[in-house]
Design a protein around this motif. Sequence first.
Motif, PDB file in Angstrom:
ATOM      1  N   ILE A   1      38.017  32.168  30.267  1.00 51.45           N
ATOM      2  CA  ILE A   1      38.959  33.255  30.474  1.00 51.45           C
ATOM      3  C   ILE A   1      40.341  32.651  30.588  1.00 51.45           C
ATOM      4  CG2 ILE A   1      39.628  35.133  32.011  1.00 51.45           C
ATOM      5  CD1 ILE A   1      36.671  35.172  32.945  1.00 51.45           C
ATOM      6  N   GLU A   2      41.276  33.174  29.802  1.00 50.16           N
ATOM      7  CA  GLU A   2      42.640  32.656  29.832  1.00 50.16           C
ATOM      8  C   GLU A   2      43.282  32.899  31.197  1.00 50.16           C
ATOM      9  OE1 GLU A   2      46.690  32.779  27.136  1.00 50.16           O
ATOM     10  OE2 GLU A   2      45.100  34.206  26.724  1.00 50.16           O
ATOM     11  N   MET A   3      44.020  31.917  31.652  1.00 54.35           N
ATOM     12  CA  MET A   3      44.712  32.037  32.930  1.00 54.35           C
ATOM     13  C   MET A   3      46.174  32.381  32.685  1.00 54.35           C
ATOM     14  SD  MET A   3      42.919  28.879  34.927  1.00 54.35           S
ATOM     15  CE  MET A   3      44.268  28.611  36.006  1.00 54.35           C
ATOM     16  N   PRO A   4      46.826  33.067  33.596  1.00 55.75           N
ATOM     17  CA  PRO A   4      46.288  33.499  34.874  1.00 55.75           C
ATOM     18  C   PRO A   4      45.340  34.671  34.664  1.00 55.75           C
ATOM     19  CG  PRO A   4      48.489  34.366  34.607  1.00 55.75           C
ATOM     20  CD  PRO A   4      48.214  33.490  33.422  1.00 55.75           C
ATOM     21  N   TYR A   5      44.436  34.818  35.613  1.00 52.88           N
ATOM     22  CA  TYR A   5      43.547  35.964  35.527  1.00 52.88           C
ATOM     23  C   TYR A   5      43.340  36.572  36.902  1.00 52.88           C
ATOM     24  CZ  TYR A   5      39.289  33.764  37.354  1.00 52.88           C
ATOM     25  OH  TYR A   5      38.353  33.182  38.153  1.00 52.88           O
ATOM     26  N   VAL A   6      43.097  37.866  36.879  1.00 51.95           N
ATOM     27  CA  VAL A   6      42.832  38.620  38.088  1.00 51.95           C
ATOM     28  C   VAL A   6      41.530  39.354  37.843  1.00 51.95           C
ATOM     29  CG1 VAL A   6      43.638  40.466  39.602  1.00 51.95           C
ATOM     30  CG2 VAL A   6      45.291  38.914  38.529  1.00 51.95           C
ATOM     31  N   ARG A   7      40.620  39.243  38.797  1.00 56.33           N
ATOM     32  CA  ARG A   7      39.293  39.822  38.580  1.00 56.33           C
ATOM     33  C   ARG A   7      38.773  40.440  39.877  1.00 56.33           C
ATOM     34  NH1 ARG A   7      34.936  37.199  34.960  1.00 56.33           N
ATOM     35  NH2 ARG A   7      36.323  38.311  33.605  1.00 56.33           N
ATOM     36  N   PRO A   8      38.267  41.682  39.797  1.00 55.21           N
ATOM     37  CA  PRO A   8      37.624  42.257  40.982  1.00 55.21           C
ATOM     38  C   PRO A   8      36.257  41.610  41.187  1.00 55.21           C
ATOM     39  CG  PRO A   8      37.546  43.793  39.147  1.00 55.21           C
ATOM     40  CD  PRO A   8      38.328  42.607  38.678  1.00 55.21           C
TER      41      PRO A   8
ATOM     42  N   VAL B   1      31.271  42.878  50.368  1.00 57.06           N
ATOM     43  CA  VAL B   1      32.678  42.503  50.447  1.00 57.06           C
ATOM     44  C   VAL B   1      33.279  42.657  49.056  1.00 57.06           C
ATOM     45  CG1 VAL B   1      34.280  40.630  50.981  1.00 57.06           C
ATOM     46  CG2 VAL B   1      32.171  40.867  52.296  1.00 57.06           C
ATOM     47  N   PHE B   2      34.389  43.369  48.976  1.00 51.82           N
ATOM     48  CA  PHE B   2      35.078  43.585  47.706  1.00 51.82           C
ATOM     49  C   PHE B   2      36.463  42.964  47.806  1.00 51.82           C
ATOM     50  CE2 PHE B   2      32.184  47.069  48.542  1.00 51.82           C
ATOM     51  CZ  PHE B   2      31.446  47.114  47.366  1.00 51.82           C
ATOM     52  N   TYR B   3      36.843  42.243  46.780  1.00 51.37           N
ATOM     53  CA  TYR B   3      38.171  41.632  46.784  1.00 51.37           C
ATOM     54  C   TYR B   3      38.626  41.356  45.359  1.00 51.37           C
ATOM     55  CZ  TYR B   3      35.376  37.319  46.511  1.00 51.37           C
ATOM     56  OH  TYR B   3      34.486  36.355  46.164  1.00 51.37           O
ATOM     57  N   THR B   4      39.874  40.992  45.250  1.00 52.12           N
ATOM     58  CA  THR B   4      40.454  40.612  43.970  1.00 52.12           C
ATOM     59  C   THR B   4      40.720  39.116  44.006  1.00 52.12           C
ATOM     60  OG1 THR B   4      41.500  42.761  43.740  1.00 52.12           O
ATOM     61  CG2 THR B   4      42.361  40.994  42.376  1.00 52.12           C
ATOM     62  N   GLU B   5      40.238  38.426  42.988  1.00 54.88           N
ATOM     63  CA  GLU B   5      40.400  36.981  42.887  1.00 54.88           C
ATOM     64  C   GLU B   5      41.473  36.705  41.827  1.00 54.88           C
ATOM     65  OE1 GLU B   5      36.944  33.898  42.781  1.00 54.88           O
ATOM     66  OE2 GLU B   5      37.228  34.664  40.758  1.00 54.88           O
ATOM     67  N   THR B   6      42.469  35.912  42.193  1.00 54.54           N
ATOM     68  CA  THR B   6      43.529  35.544  41.262  1.00 54.54           C
ATOM     69  C   THR B   6      43.562  34.027  41.146  1.00 54.54           C
ATOM     70  OG1 THR B   6      44.835  37.461  41.947  1.00 54.54           O
ATOM     71  CG2 THR B   6      45.990  35.722  40.751  1.00 54.54           C
ATOM     72  N   VAL B   7      43.524  33.529  39.919  1.00 54.96           N
ATOM     73  CA  VAL B   7      43.619  32.091  39.675  1.00 54.96           C
ATOM     74  C   VAL B   7      44.727  31.879  38.646  1.00 54.96           C
ATOM     75  CG1 VAL B   7      42.412  29.996  38.963  1.00 54.96           C
ATOM     76  CG2 VAL B   7      41.152  31.806  40.124  1.00 54.96           C
ATOM     77  N   ASP B   8      45.695  31.051  39.003  1.00 52.54           N
ATOM     78  CA  ASP B   8      46.778  30.743  38.081  1.00 52.54           C
ATOM     79  C   ASP B   8      47.139  29.270  38.220  1.00 52.54           C
ATOM     80  OD1 ASP B   8      47.824  31.339  40.662  1.00 52.54           O
ATOM     81  OD2 ASP B   8      49.807  31.609  39.826  1.00 52.54           O
ATOM     82  N   TYR B   9      48.132  28.828  37.490  1.00 55.65           N
ATOM     83  CA  TYR B   9      48.452  27.398  37.484  1.00 55.65           C
ATOM     84  C   TYR B   9      49.931  27.175  37.250  1.00 55.65           C
ATOM     85  CZ  TYR B   9      48.554  27.716  32.369  1.00 55.65           C
ATOM     86  OH  TYR B   9      48.851  28.049  31.069  1.00 55.65           O
ATOM     87  N   GLU B  10      50.346  25.961  37.569  1.00 55.39           N
ATOM     88  CA  GLU B  10      51.723  25.537  37.386  1.00 55.39           C
ATOM     89  C   GLU B  10      51.683  24.118  36.822  1.00 55.39           C
ATOM     90  OE1 GLU B  10      54.644  26.263  40.671  1.00 55.39           O
ATOM     91  OE2 GLU B  10      54.406  24.092  40.878  1.00 55.39           O
ATOM     92  N   VAL B  11      52.520  23.861  35.836  1.00 57.96           N
ATOM     93  CA  VAL B  11      52.551  22.541  35.202  1.00 57.96           C
ATOM     94  C   VAL B  11      53.875  21.870  35.554  1.00 57.96           C
ATOM     95  CG1 VAL B  11      52.472  21.295  33.014  1.00 57.96           C
ATOM     96  CG2 VAL B  11      51.145  23.393  33.295  1.00 57.96           C
TER      97      VAL B  11
END
Length: 163
Positions: free
Chosen positions: A94-101, A118-128
Motif C-alpha cells: 500500500i502506497e504511503m502515506p496511508y490511513v486505514r480504519p 476497539v476501533f481506531y484509525t491507523e496512519t503510517v507516513d514517512y519523511e526522507v
Amino acid sequence: MKRIIYFALSVIVAASCQGIPGPAGRDGKDGVGIMDKGIINVKENMWNYSFDDNNAYFYAEVDMSDLITNSVLHNSLIKMFRVYDYDTNDARQIEMPYVRPVERYVEENIDLGYNPWVFYTETVDYEVSIGKITIFYTRGDFEYELDESLTPEEMQFKYYIIY
C-alpha cells in the motif's frame, strides 16, 4: 452539394488535427530509472515514542546513509510502500502515506468493563532526509491516548529511489 460540404468539413477537421511537430526529446541513458529499491524491516523494538504538544506518535529512524546523499535527496523521487505478508503469495503493498480504519478484539477490556472491540484509525507516513528515512505511526481511536504501551507491531516497507 451535401457531399461536397461534408468532404470539405472532413478535410478541415483532419487538417486541424495535425500540428507542428514538437522538438525532439533528449537522448536517454541506459540504466537511468530506478536507482535502488529494497525492503526495510522495522521490528517492534525499533519504534520510539514521542509526545509533543499533546500529539503522541511512534517513529522509527532507518539509517540510509549509503543511499540517500544530498544529491539523491534533491534530485530523486523516493517512494515508500507498506508491505503485508512480504515474500508470500498473499503479499500486497500500500502506497504511503496511508490511513486505514482498524478494528481489534481486546479480551482484557472485558475484565475492565470496556467494550472488547476497539476501533481506531491507523496512519503510517514517512519523511526522507540526508542519510535516513523516518517512519511515523499514529493511531487515533478517541477512546484513550496513544501511550508507550501501544508499541506498533513489526512492519515491512518497500522503498524505491527513482532518479
